[in-house]
Design an enzyme around this catalytic site. Structure first.
Site, PDB file in Angstrom:
ATOM      1  N   PHE A  13     -15.027  45.174  -0.679  1.00 17.64           N
ATOM      2  CA  PHE A  13     -16.051  44.223  -0.113  1.00 17.64           C
ATOM      3  C   PHE A  13     -16.875  44.132   0.878  1.00 17.64           C
ATOM      4  O   PHE A  13     -18.218  45.309   1.016  1.00 17.64           O
ATOM      5  CB  PHE A  13     -15.783  42.992  -0.631  1.00 17.64           C
ATOM      6  CG  PHE A  13     -16.260  41.885  -0.171  1.00 17.64           C
ATOM      7  CD1 PHE A  13     -18.448  41.609  -1.024  1.00 17.64           C
ATOM      8  CD2 PHE A  13     -15.639  40.406  -0.143  1.00 17.64           C
ATOM      9  CE1 PHE A  13     -18.619  40.372  -0.461  1.00 17.64           C
ATOM     10  CE2 PHE A  13     -17.471  39.429   0.812  1.00 17.64           C
ATOM     11  CZ  PHE A  13     -18.527  39.384   0.721  1.00 17.64           C
ATOM     12  N   ALA A  84      -9.352  48.736   6.136  1.00 23.00           N
ATOM     13  CA  ALA A  84      -8.056  48.649   5.057  1.00 23.00           C
ATOM     14  C   ALA A  84      -7.527  47.788   4.980  1.00 23.00           C
ATOM     15  O   ALA A  84      -6.645  47.621   5.602  1.00 23.00           O
ATOM     16  CB  ALA A  84      -8.141  50.431   4.516  1.00 23.00           C
ATOM     17  N   THR A 102       0.515  47.755   4.159  1.00 27.97           N
ATOM     18  CA  THR A 102      -0.673  48.009   4.293  1.00 27.97           C
ATOM     19  C   THR A 102      -1.383  47.770   5.733  1.00 27.97           C
ATOM     20  O   THR A 102      -2.025  48.620   6.467  1.00 27.97           O
ATOM     21  CB  THR A 102      -1.521  47.969   2.596  1.00 27.97           C
ATOM     22  OG1 THR A 102      -1.615  48.665   1.883  1.00 27.97           O
ATOM     23  CG2 THR A 102      -2.952  48.081   3.855  1.00 27.97           C
ATOM     24  N   THR A 132      -9.317  38.186  10.609  1.00 27.91           N
ATOM     25  CA  THR A 132      -9.760  37.377  10.113  1.00 27.91           C
ATOM     26  C   THR A 132      -9.742  35.881  10.647  1.00 27.91           C
ATOM     27  O   THR A 132      -8.328  36.115  11.758  1.00 27.91           O
ATOM     28  CB  THR A 132      -8.568  36.922   8.044  1.00 27.91           C
ATOM     29  OG1 THR A 132      -8.579  35.872   8.484  1.00 27.91           O
ATOM     30  CG2 THR A 132      -7.241  37.497   8.883  1.00 27.91           C
ATOM     31  N   ASP A 133     -10.349  34.907  10.494  1.00 23.61           N
ATOM     32  CA  ASP A 133      -9.854  33.436  10.913  1.00 23.61           C
ATOM     33  C   ASP A 133      -8.261  33.160  10.259  1.00 23.61           C
ATOM     34  O   ASP A 133      -7.702  31.869  11.147  1.00 23.61           O
ATOM     35  CB  ASP A 133     -11.130  32.693  10.591  1.00 23.61           C
ATOM     36  CG  ASP A 133     -11.646  31.658   8.919  1.00 23.61           C
ATOM     37  OD1 ASP A 133     -10.396  32.675   8.496  1.00 23.61           O
ATOM     38  OD2 ASP A 133     -12.222  31.072   9.071  1.00 23.61           O
ATOM     39  N   GLU A 134      -7.947  33.868   8.956  1.00 22.42           N
ATOM     40  CA  GLU A 134      -6.720  32.928   8.630  1.00 22.42           C
ATOM     41  C   GLU A 134      -5.325  33.241   9.839  1.00 22.42           C
ATOM     42  O   GLU A 134      -4.276  32.639   9.975  1.00 22.42           O
ATOM     43  CB  GLU A 134      -6.445  33.652   7.630  1.00 22.42           C
ATOM     44  CG  GLU A 134      -7.493  32.337   6.315  1.00 22.42           C
ATOM     45  CD  GLU A 134      -6.954  32.737   4.943  1.00 22.42           C
ATOM     46  OE1 GLU A 134      -5.052  33.627   4.329  1.00 22.42           O
ATOM     47  OE2 GLU A 134      -8.137  33.724   4.310  1.00 22.42           O
ATOM     48  N   TYR A 157      -0.025  36.932   3.798  1.00 20.29           N
ATOM     49  CA  TYR A 157      -0.943  37.813   4.304  1.00 20.29           C
ATOM     50  C   TYR A 157      -1.835  37.800   5.548  1.00 20.29           C
ATOM     51  O   TYR A 157      -2.134  38.594   6.751  1.00 20.29           O
ATOM     52  CB  TYR A 157      -2.593  37.083   3.060  1.00 20.29           C
ATOM     53  CG  TYR A 157      -3.535  37.614   3.966  1.00 20.29           C
ATOM     54  CD1 TYR A 157      -4.113  38.737   3.760  1.00 20.29           C
ATOM     55  CD2 TYR A 157      -4.851  36.395   3.667  1.00 20.29           C
ATOM     56  CE1 TYR A 157      -5.442  39.502   4.504  1.00 20.29           C
ATOM     57  CE2 TYR A 157      -6.444  37.345   4.613  1.00 20.29           C
ATOM     58  CZ  TYR A 157      -7.028  38.600   4.727  1.00 20.29           C
ATOM     59  OH  TYR A 157      -7.301  38.977   5.069  1.00 20.29           O
ATOM     60  N   ALA A 159      -0.156  36.486   7.313  1.00 20.72           N
ATOM     61  CA  ALA A 159       0.911  36.828   8.625  1.00 20.72           C
ATOM     62  C   ALA A 159       0.833  38.396   9.236  1.00 20.72           C
ATOM     63  O   ALA A 159       1.040  38.580  10.166  1.00 20.72           O
ATOM     64  CB  ALA A 159       2.432  36.241   8.122  1.00 20.72           C
ATOM     65  N   SER A 160       0.556  39.081   7.563  1.00 23.21           N
ATOM     66  CA  SER A 160       0.669  40.968   8.063  1.00 23.21           C
ATOM     67  C   SER A 160      -0.810  41.096   9.317  1.00 23.21           C
ATOM     68  O   SER A 160      -0.606  41.843   9.706  1.00 23.21           O
ATOM     69  CB  SER A 160       0.561  41.117   6.640  1.00 23.21           C
ATOM     70  OG  SER A 160      -0.778  40.733   6.153  1.00 23.21           O
ATOM     71  N   LYS A 161      -2.083  39.778   9.166  1.00 24.74           N
ATOM     72  CA  LYS A 161      -3.088  40.230   9.635  1.00 24.74           C
ATOM     73  C   LYS A 161      -2.714  40.223  10.967  1.00 24.74           C
ATOM     74  O   LYS A 161      -3.274  40.774  11.590  1.00 24.74           O
ATOM     75  CB  LYS A 161      -4.233  40.217   9.472  1.00 24.74           C
ATOM     76  CG  LYS A 161      -4.924  40.183   7.500  1.00 24.74           C
ATOM     77  CD  LYS A 161      -5.215  41.225   7.281  1.00 24.74           C
ATOM     78  CE  LYS A 161      -6.245  41.682   8.815  1.00 24.74           C
ATOM     79  NZ  LYS A 161      -7.602  43.083   8.403  1.00 24.74           N
ATOM     80  N   ASP A 287      -2.106  23.259  -6.733  1.00 17.36           N
ATOM     81  CA  ASP A 287      -2.160  23.923  -5.947  1.00 17.36           C
ATOM     82  C   ASP A 287      -1.738  25.419  -5.376  1.00 17.36           C
ATOM     83  O   ASP A 287      -0.377  25.971  -6.141  1.00 17.36           O
ATOM     84  CB  ASP A 287      -1.901  23.356  -5.051  1.00 17.36           C
ATOM     85  CG  ASP A 287      -2.891  22.766  -3.354  1.00 17.36           C
ATOM     86  OD1 ASP A 287      -3.665  24.116  -3.795  1.00 17.36           O
ATOM     87  OD2 ASP A 287      -2.885  22.105  -2.671  1.00 17.36           O
ATOM     88  N   GLY A 290       1.625  26.947   0.467  1.00 17.18           N
ATOM     89  CA  GLY A 290       1.641  26.543   1.529  1.00 17.18           C
ATOM     90  C   GLY A 290      -0.602  26.368   2.071  1.00 17.18           C
ATOM     91  O   GLY A 290      -0.585  27.077   2.772  1.00 17.18           O
TER      92      GLY A 290
END
Ligand code: NAD
Ligand code: DAU
Length: 351
Positions: A13, A84, A102, A132-134, A157, A159-161, A287, A290
Protein backbone atom coordinates in the site's frame (compact mmCIF):
# COMPACT_ATOMS: atom_id res chain seq x y z
CA UNK A 1 22.04 8.38 -13.45
CA UNK A 2 21.76 9.99 -10.02
CA UNK A 3 21.24 7.88 -6.94
CA UNK A 4 20.24 4.20 -6.89
CA UNK A 5 17.58 3.71 -4.22
CA UNK A 6 16.30 0.40 -2.85
CA UNK A 7 12.67 0.56 -1.74
CA UNK A 8 11.52 -2.57 0.11
CA UNK A 9 7.81 -3.45 0.21
CA UNK A 10 7.22 -1.25 -2.84
CA UNK A 11 4.33 -3.39 -4.10
CA UNK A 12 2.34 -2.83 -0.90
CA UNK A 13 0.00 0.00 0.00
CA UNK A 14 2.33 2.79 1.18
CA UNK A 15 5.37 1.44 -0.68
CA UNK A 16 3.63 1.69 -4.06
CA UNK A 17 2.88 5.38 -3.46
CA UNK A 18 6.49 6.00 -2.43
CA UNK A 19 7.81 4.16 -5.51
CA UNK A 20 5.50 6.15 -7.81
CA UNK A 21 6.49 9.47 -6.23
CA UNK A 22 10.22 8.74 -6.54
CA UNK A 23 10.02 7.31 -10.09
CA UNK A 24 8.06 10.36 -11.29
CA UNK A 25 9.86 13.04 -9.32
CA UNK A 26 13.45 11.82 -9.78
CA UNK A 27 13.85 10.61 -13.39
CA UNK A 28 17.64 10.49 -12.92
CA UNK A 29 17.39 8.07 -9.95
CA UNK A 30 17.19 4.31 -10.40
CA UNK A 31 14.42 2.96 -8.13
CA UNK A 32 14.74 -0.74 -7.28
CA UNK A 33 11.62 -2.23 -5.69
CA UNK A 34 12.27 -5.38 -3.65
CA UNK A 35 9.08 -7.20 -2.67
CA UNK A 36 8.15 -10.78 -1.80
CA UNK A 37 4.60 -10.26 -3.13
CA UNK A 38 2.82 -11.65 -0.08
CA UNK A 39 -0.99 -11.44 -0.04
CA UNK A 40 -0.49 -7.68 0.57
CA UNK A 41 1.92 -7.09 -2.32
CA UNK A 42 0.36 -6.38 -5.69
CA UNK A 43 2.15 -5.32 -8.87
CA UNK A 44 -1.13 -3.95 -10.22
CA UNK A 45 -0.50 -1.07 -7.79
CA UNK A 46 2.40 -0.01 -10.02
CA UNK A 47 1.02 -0.80 -13.50
CA UNK A 48 1.29 2.88 -14.54
CA UNK A 49 5.06 3.09 -13.94
CA UNK A 50 6.29 -0.49 -14.46
CA UNK A 51 7.87 0.24 -17.87
CA UNK A 52 9.71 3.38 -16.83
CA UNK A 53 13.46 3.22 -17.60
CA UNK A 54 14.34 4.32 -14.03
CA UNK A 55 12.36 1.50 -12.34
CA UNK A 56 13.20 -2.16 -11.62
CA UNK A 57 11.20 -4.79 -9.74
CA UNK A 58 12.92 -7.67 -7.93
CA UNK A 59 10.88 -10.44 -6.32
CA UNK A 60 12.78 -11.37 -3.16
CA UNK A 61 12.25 -12.13 0.51
CA UNK A 62 14.06 -9.99 3.10
CA UNK A 63 14.16 -12.95 5.50
CA UNK A 64 16.42 -14.71 2.97
CA UNK A 65 19.91 -13.29 3.58
CA UNK A 66 21.30 -14.77 0.37
CA UNK A 67 18.64 -13.04 -1.75
CA UNK A 68 19.32 -9.74 0.03
CA UNK A 69 23.10 -10.07 -0.39
CA UNK A 70 22.75 -10.95 -4.08
CA UNK A 71 20.79 -7.75 -4.64
CA UNK A 72 23.46 -5.71 -2.84
CA UNK A 73 26.08 -7.24 -5.16
CA UNK A 74 24.03 -6.45 -8.27
CA UNK A 75 23.35 -2.80 -7.41
CA UNK A 76 25.40 -0.08 -5.71
CA UNK A 77 22.68 1.35 -3.50
CA UNK A 78 23.06 4.93 -2.30
CA UNK A 79 20.02 4.70 -0.08
CA UNK A 80 17.42 2.31 1.28
CA UNK A 81 13.82 3.12 2.20
CA UNK A 82 12.63 0.09 4.14
CA UNK A 83 8.87 -0.48 4.18
CA UNK A 84 8.57 -4.26 3.72
CA UNK A 85 6.70 -5.70 6.69
CA UNK A 86 3.81 -7.73 7.90
CA UNK A 87 1.50 -4.85 8.74
CA UNK A 88 -1.90 -6.01 10.02
CA UNK A 89 -2.46 -6.09 13.80
CA UNK A 90 -5.23 -8.74 13.64
CA UNK A 91 -2.97 -11.13 11.69
CA UNK A 92 -0.21 -10.57 14.25
CA UNK A 93 -2.60 -11.79 16.95
CA UNK A 94 -3.22 -15.08 15.13
CA UNK A 95 0.24 -15.55 13.51
CA UNK A 96 2.89 -13.66 15.53
CA UNK A 97 5.87 -15.60 14.18
CA UNK A 98 5.43 -14.25 10.63
CA UNK A 99 5.87 -10.78 12.12
CA UNK A 100 9.00 -11.74 14.03
CA UNK A 101 10.53 -13.20 10.87
CA UNK A 102 9.83 -10.39 8.42
CA UNK A 103 9.80 -7.35 10.67
CA UNK A 104 12.76 -8.27 12.88
CA UNK A 105 14.91 -10.85 11.07
CA UNK A 106 14.24 -9.26 7.67
CA UNK A 107 15.27 -5.84 8.96
CA UNK A 108 18.48 -7.23 10.47
CA UNK A 109 19.34 -8.89 7.14
CA UNK A 110 19.05 -5.52 5.38
CA UNK A 111 21.06 -3.80 8.12
CA UNK A 112 23.82 -6.43 7.85
CA UNK A 113 24.05 -6.20 4.06
CA UNK A 114 24.13 -2.40 4.19
CA UNK A 115 26.73 -2.42 6.97
CA UNK A 116 29.04 -4.70 5.00
CA UNK A 117 28.52 -3.28 1.51
CA UNK A 118 28.68 0.36 2.61
CA UNK A 119 31.79 -0.02 4.80
CA UNK A 120 34.04 3.03 4.22
CA UNK A 121 31.26 4.98 2.44
CA UNK A 122 28.83 5.60 5.28
CA UNK A 123 29.04 9.39 4.83
CA UNK A 124 27.29 9.17 1.44
CA UNK A 125 24.58 6.58 2.34
CA UNK A 126 21.14 6.56 4.02
CA UNK A 127 19.27 3.65 5.61
CA UNK A 128 15.75 4.99 6.19
CA UNK A 129 13.46 2.75 8.25
CA UNK A 130 9.69 3.30 8.03
CA UNK A 131 7.95 2.62 11.31
CA UNK A 132 4.66 3.18 13.06
CA UNK A 133 3.20 5.18 15.93
CA UNK A 134 1.99 1.89 17.45
CA UNK A 135 5.46 1.37 18.99
CA UNK A 136 4.55 4.07 21.54
CA UNK A 137 1.58 2.09 22.92
CA UNK A 138 -1.82 3.51 23.73
CA UNK A 139 -2.76 7.04 24.79
CA UNK A 140 -5.53 7.98 27.22
CA UNK A 141 -7.88 10.85 26.36
CA UNK A 142 -5.09 13.45 26.57
CA UNK A 143 -1.61 13.90 25.11
CA UNK A 144 0.32 13.12 21.94
CA UNK A 145 3.14 10.87 20.80
CA UNK A 146 6.36 12.74 20.01
CA UNK A 147 9.88 11.69 19.03
CA UNK A 148 10.69 11.49 22.77
CA UNK A 149 7.80 9.24 23.83
CA UNK A 150 8.99 6.03 25.51
CA UNK A 151 8.33 2.79 23.64
CA UNK A 152 5.45 0.65 24.98
CA UNK A 153 4.29 -1.71 22.19
CA UNK A 154 1.28 -3.82 23.07
CA UNK A 155 0.55 -6.12 20.11
CA UNK A 156 2.83 -8.66 18.42
CA UNK A 157 2.83 -6.33 15.37
CA UNK A 158 3.88 -3.24 17.30
CA UNK A 159 6.38 -5.22 19.39
CA UNK A 160 8.01 -6.51 16.19
CA UNK A 161 8.16 -2.98 14.73
CA UNK A 162 9.55 -1.60 18.04
CA UNK A 163 12.18 -4.30 17.97
CA UNK A 164 13.18 -3.37 14.40
CA UNK A 165 13.40 0.32 15.39
CA UNK A 166 15.71 -0.58 18.29
CA UNK A 167 17.91 -2.65 15.98
CA UNK A 168 18.14 0.16 13.43
CA UNK A 169 19.24 2.55 16.21
CA UNK A 170 21.64 -0.09 17.57
CA UNK A 171 23.36 -0.32 14.15
CA UNK A 172 23.72 3.47 14.15
CA UNK A 173 25.16 3.62 17.67
CA UNK A 174 27.36 0.53 17.41
CA UNK A 175 28.59 0.59 13.80
CA UNK A 176 27.87 4.17 12.76
CA UNK A 177 25.40 3.08 10.06
CA UNK A 178 23.71 6.26 8.73
CA UNK A 179 20.09 5.73 9.66
CA UNK A 180 16.83 7.70 9.85
CA UNK A 181 13.51 6.54 11.30
CA UNK A 182 9.98 7.86 11.00
CA UNK A 183 6.92 6.73 12.96
CA UNK A 184 3.65 7.48 11.22
CA UNK A 185 0.00 7.32 12.22
CA UNK A 186 -2.78 5.43 10.34
CA UNK A 187 -2.67 5.81 6.56
CA UNK A 188 -5.64 5.56 4.22
CA UNK A 189 -6.12 5.99 0.48
CA UNK A 190 -6.03 4.09 -2.84
CA UNK A 191 -4.50 0.59 -3.00
CA UNK A 192 -4.92 -0.31 0.68
CA UNK A 193 -5.68 -3.99 1.18
CA UNK A 194 -9.28 -4.44 2.40
CA UNK A 195 -8.29 -6.07 5.68
CA UNK A 196 -7.77 -2.57 7.13
CA UNK A 197 -10.76 -0.63 8.48
CA UNK A 198 -11.46 1.93 5.72
CA UNK A 199 -11.15 -0.23 2.58
CA UNK A 200 -12.87 -3.13 4.37
CA UNK A 201 -15.82 -0.88 5.19
CA UNK A 202 -15.93 0.55 1.65
CA UNK A 203 -15.96 -2.96 0.15
CA UNK A 204 -18.65 -4.18 2.57
CA UNK A 205 -20.88 -1.14 2.06
CA UNK A 206 -20.55 -1.54 -1.69
CA UNK A 207 -21.72 -5.16 -1.34
CA UNK A 208 -24.38 -4.29 1.28
CA UNK A 209 -22.60 -6.45 3.87
CA UNK A 210 -22.25 -5.84 7.63
CA UNK A 211 -19.57 -3.31 8.68
CA UNK A 212 -17.82 -4.91 11.68
CA UNK A 213 -16.96 -2.29 14.32
CA UNK A 214 -14.80 -3.63 17.16
CA UNK A 215 -16.08 -3.07 20.70
CA UNK A 216 -18.13 0.11 21.02
CA UNK A 217 -16.24 1.90 18.22
CA UNK A 218 -14.72 4.28 20.78
CA UNK A 219 -11.08 3.74 19.76
CA UNK A 220 -9.36 6.73 18.21
CA UNK A 221 -6.87 6.86 15.35
CA UNK A 222 -5.07 9.80 13.69
CA UNK A 223 -5.62 9.41 9.92
CA UNK A 224 -3.24 10.59 7.18
CA UNK A 225 -3.77 10.38 3.41
CA UNK A 226 -1.17 7.99 1.98
CA UNK A 227 0.22 10.46 -0.59
CA UNK A 228 0.95 12.91 2.23
CA UNK A 229 2.91 10.16 4.01
CA UNK A 230 4.84 9.49 0.78
CA UNK A 231 5.69 13.21 0.55
CA UNK A 232 6.89 13.21 4.18
CA UNK A 233 9.12 10.20 3.39
CA UNK A 234 10.59 12.08 0.41
CA UNK A 235 11.33 15.14 2.58
CA UNK A 236 12.88 13.09 5.41
CA UNK A 237 14.94 10.96 3.02
CA UNK A 238 16.42 14.04 1.35
CA UNK A 239 16.53 16.61 4.15
CA UNK A 240 16.18 14.75 7.46
CA UNK A 241 19.21 14.45 9.73
CA UNK A 242 21.15 11.21 10.10
CA UNK A 243 20.46 9.48 13.42
CA UNK A 244 17.17 11.34 13.89
CA UNK A 245 13.59 10.20 14.34
CA UNK A 246 10.55 12.03 12.96
CA UNK A 247 6.93 11.43 13.93
CA UNK A 248 4.38 11.90 11.13
CA UNK A 249 0.65 12.37 11.66
CA UNK A 250 -2.49 13.83 10.16
CA UNK A 251 -3.54 16.01 13.12
CA UNK A 252 -6.83 14.28 12.38
CA UNK A 253 -8.22 12.18 15.22
CA UNK A 254 -11.42 10.21 14.69
CA UNK A 255 -13.35 7.78 16.86
CA UNK A 256 -13.90 4.67 14.73
CA UNK A 257 -17.67 4.94 14.94
CA UNK A 258 -17.69 8.60 13.84
CA UNK A 259 -15.34 7.78 10.96
CA UNK A 260 -17.60 4.92 9.84
CA UNK A 261 -20.68 7.18 9.99
CA UNK A 262 -18.91 9.80 7.83
CA UNK A 263 -17.86 7.09 5.38
CA UNK A 264 -21.47 5.78 5.28
CA UNK A 265 -22.74 9.25 4.35
CA UNK A 266 -20.17 9.57 1.54
CA UNK A 267 -20.96 6.07 0.25
CA UNK A 268 -24.75 6.70 0.24
CA UNK A 269 -24.16 9.80 -1.85
CA UNK A 270 -21.72 8.14 -4.28
CA UNK A 271 -23.92 5.06 -4.73
CA UNK A 272 -27.13 7.08 -5.02
CA UNK A 273 -28.66 5.27 -2.06
CA UNK A 274 -31.11 6.95 0.34
CA UNK A 275 -29.40 8.70 3.27
CA UNK A 276 -29.03 6.21 6.16
CA UNK A 277 -28.83 3.06 4.00
CA UNK A 278 -25.16 2.31 4.78
CA UNK A 279 -25.43 3.15 8.49
CA UNK A 280 -27.87 0.28 8.86
CA UNK A 281 -24.98 -2.07 8.04
CA UNK A 282 -22.97 -1.05 11.15
CA UNK A 283 -22.55 -4.10 13.38
CA UNK A 284 -20.74 -3.99 16.74
CA UNK A 285 -18.59 -7.11 17.14
CA UNK A 286 -16.23 -8.59 19.75
CA UNK A 287 -13.33 -6.26 20.43
CA UNK A 288 -9.76 -6.85 19.22
CA UNK A 289 -7.60 -8.44 21.95
CA UNK A 290 -5.41 -5.78 23.60
CA UNK A 291 -7.03 -3.06 21.47
CA UNK A 292 -5.08 0.21 21.86
CA UNK A 293 -7.47 3.02 22.79
CA UNK A 294 -5.97 6.06 21.13
CA UNK A 295 -3.09 7.11 18.86
CA UNK A 296 -2.32 10.77 18.17
CA UNK A 297 0.83 12.33 16.79
CA UNK A 298 2.47 15.68 17.45
CA UNK A 299 4.27 16.24 14.11
CA UNK A 300 5.61 19.70 14.96
CA UNK A 301 9.28 18.67 14.58
CA UNK A 302 8.62 17.70 10.96
CA UNK A 303 6.67 20.91 10.36
CA UNK A 304 9.21 23.22 12.04
CA UNK A 305 12.40 21.61 10.72
CA UNK A 306 11.38 20.29 7.29
CA UNK A 307 8.25 22.31 6.50
CA UNK A 308 5.98 19.30 5.99
CA UNK A 309 2.29 19.23 6.84
CA UNK A 310 -0.73 17.28 5.55
CA UNK A 311 -2.25 18.75 2.38
CA UNK A 312 -5.82 17.37 2.52
CA UNK A 313 -8.73 17.51 4.94
CA UNK A 314 -10.09 14.10 5.99
CA UNK A 315 -13.31 14.61 4.05
CA UNK A 316 -11.34 15.43 0.87
CA UNK A 317 -9.11 12.39 1.35
CA UNK A 318 -12.02 10.08 2.06
CA UNK A 319 -13.90 11.24 -1.06
CA UNK A 320 -10.76 10.62 -3.16
CA UNK A 321 -10.41 7.18 -1.55
CA UNK A 322 -14.05 6.17 -2.10
CA UNK A 323 -13.89 7.41 -5.71
CA UNK A 324 -10.76 5.33 -6.29
CA UNK A 325 -12.29 2.12 -4.92
CA UNK A 326 -15.49 2.61 -6.91
CA UNK A 327 -13.52 3.30 -10.10
CA UNK A 328 -11.17 0.33 -9.58
CA UNK A 329 -13.55 -2.61 -9.27
CA UNK A 330 -11.11 -4.87 -11.12
CA UNK A 331 -8.36 -4.20 -8.57
CA UNK A 332 -10.79 -4.89 -5.73
CA UNK A 333 -12.10 -8.06 -7.38
CA UNK A 334 -8.55 -9.42 -7.80
CA UNK A 335 -7.58 -8.85 -4.15
CA UNK A 336 -10.77 -10.23 -2.60
CA UNK A 337 -10.13 -13.64 -4.16
CA UNK A 338 -10.44 -17.05 -2.45
CA UNK A 339 -7.68 -16.37 0.12
CA UNK A 340 -9.32 -13.15 1.24
CA UNK A 341 -12.68 -14.89 1.63
CA UNK A 342 -11.04 -17.55 3.83
CA UNK A 343 -9.27 -14.90 5.91
CA UNK A 344 -12.46 -12.88 6.28
CA UNK A 345 -14.52 -15.85 7.40
CA UNK A 346 -11.93 -16.93 9.99
CA UNK A 347 -11.45 -13.40 11.29
CA UNK A 348 -15.09 -12.39 11.57
CA UNK A 349 -17.29 -15.50 11.86
CA UNK A 350 -17.11 -15.83 15.68
CA UNK A 351 -17.06 -12.14 16.57
P1 NAD B 1 1.36 -3.58 3.33
O1 NAD B 1 1.03 -4.78 4.14
O2 NAD B 1 0.32 -2.99 2.45
O3 NAD B 1 2.61 -3.88 2.41
C1 NAD B 1 3.74 -4.58 2.87
C2 NAD B 1 4.58 -4.99 1.66
O4 NAD B 1 5.72 -5.69 2.15
C3 NAD B 1 3.85 -5.93 0.71
O5 NAD B 1 4.05 -5.51 -0.63
C4 NAD B 1 4.49 -7.28 0.95
O6 NAD B 1 4.50 -8.12 -0.19
C5 NAD B 1 5.90 -6.87 1.37
N1 NAD B 1 6.55 -7.89 2.20
C6 NAD B 1 6.03 -8.52 3.30
N2 NAD B 1 6.90 -9.41 3.77
C7 NAD B 1 8.00 -9.35 2.97
C8 NAD B 1 9.24 -10.03 2.96
N3 NAD B 1 9.52 -10.99 3.87
N4 NAD B 1 10.16 -9.71 2.03
C9 NAD B 1 9.88 -8.76 1.10
N5 NAD B 1 8.71 -8.09 1.05
C10 NAD B 1 7.78 -8.39 1.98
O7 NAD B 1 1.90 -2.53 4.38
P2 NAD B 1 1.73 -0.93 4.41
O8 NAD B 1 0.48 -0.61 5.12
O9 NAD B 1 2.00 -0.38 3.07
O10 NAD B 1 2.94 -0.55 5.39
C11 NAD B 1 4.25 -0.37 4.88
C12 NAD B 1 5.18 -0.02 6.02
O11 NAD B 1 4.73 1.16 6.68
C13 NAD B 1 5.26 -1.09 7.10
O12 NAD B 1 6.59 -1.16 7.55
C14 NAD B 1 4.34 -0.58 8.20
O13 NAD B 1 4.75 -1.05 9.46
C15 NAD B 1 4.54 0.91 8.06
N6 NAD B 1 3.40 1.75 8.48
C16 NAD B 1 2.13 1.50 8.01
C17 NAD B 1 1.09 2.33 8.37
C18 NAD B 1 -0.32 2.12 7.86
O14 NAD B 1 -1.24 2.80 8.32
N7 NAD B 1 -0.56 1.22 6.92
C19 NAD B 1 1.33 3.41 9.23
C20 NAD B 1 2.62 3.63 9.71
C21 NAD B 1 3.66 2.79 9.31
O1 DAU C 1 -1.08 3.52 13.53
C1 DAU C 1 -0.41 2.99 12.43
C2 DAU C 1 -0.90 1.60 12.15
O2 DAU C 1 -2.21 1.72 11.61
C3 DAU C 1 0.00 0.83 11.20
O3 DAU C 1 1.25 0.63 11.80
C4 DAU C 1 -0.62 -0.53 10.85
O4 DAU C 1 0.18 -1.18 9.89
C5 DAU C 1 -1.99 -0.29 10.29
O5 DAU C 1 -2.62 -1.53 10.03
C6 DAU C 1 -2.85 0.53 11.25
O6 DAU C 1 -3.18 -0.23 12.44
P1 DAU C 1 -4.64 -0.22 13.09
O7 DAU C 1 -4.81 -1.46 13.86
O8 DAU C 1 -4.91 1.06 13.75
O9 DAU C 1 -5.52 -0.26 11.71
P2 DAU C 1 -6.84 -1.07 11.31
O10 DAU C 1 -7.31 -0.53 10.01
O11 DAU C 1 -6.65 -2.54 11.43
O12 DAU C 1 -7.88 -0.64 12.44
C7 DAU C 1 -8.23 0.73 12.62
C8 DAU C 1 -9.18 0.81 13.79
O13 DAU C 1 -10.43 0.18 13.42
C9 DAU C 1 -8.72 0.04 15.03
O14 DAU C 1 -9.15 0.72 16.19
C10 DAU C 1 -9.43 -1.31 14.93
C11 DAU C 1 -10.74 -0.94 14.24
N1 DAU C 1 -11.32 -1.97 13.37
C12 DAU C 1 -10.54 -2.57 12.44
C13 DAU C 1 -11.05 -3.53 11.59
C14 DAU C 1 -10.15 -4.20 10.57
C15 DAU C 1 -12.68 -2.28 13.46
O15 DAU C 1 -13.42 -1.71 14.30
N2 DAU C 1 -13.18 -3.22 12.61
C16 DAU C 1 -12.42 -3.88 11.69
O16 DAU C 1 -12.95 -4.76 10.97
Amino acid sequence: MGKTILITGGAGFIGSHVVRLFVNKYPDYLIVNLDKLTYAGNLENLADIEHRPNYRFVKADITNLQQVNTLFHEYRFDGIIHLAAESHVDRSITHPLDFIQTNIVGTVNLLNSAKEKWQGHYHEKIFYHISTDEVFGSLGKEGYFTEDTAYDPRSPYSASKASSDHLVRAYHNTYGLPVKISNCSNNYGPNQFPEKLIPLAINNIKNSQAIPVYGAGENIRDWLYVEDHAKAIDVIFHQGKIGETYTIGGNNEWKNIDLIRLLCRIMDEKLNRPVGTSEMLITFVTDRAGHDLRYAIDASKLKNELDWSPSLTFEQGLVLTVDWYLANERWLRHVVNGDYEKYYEKQYQHR
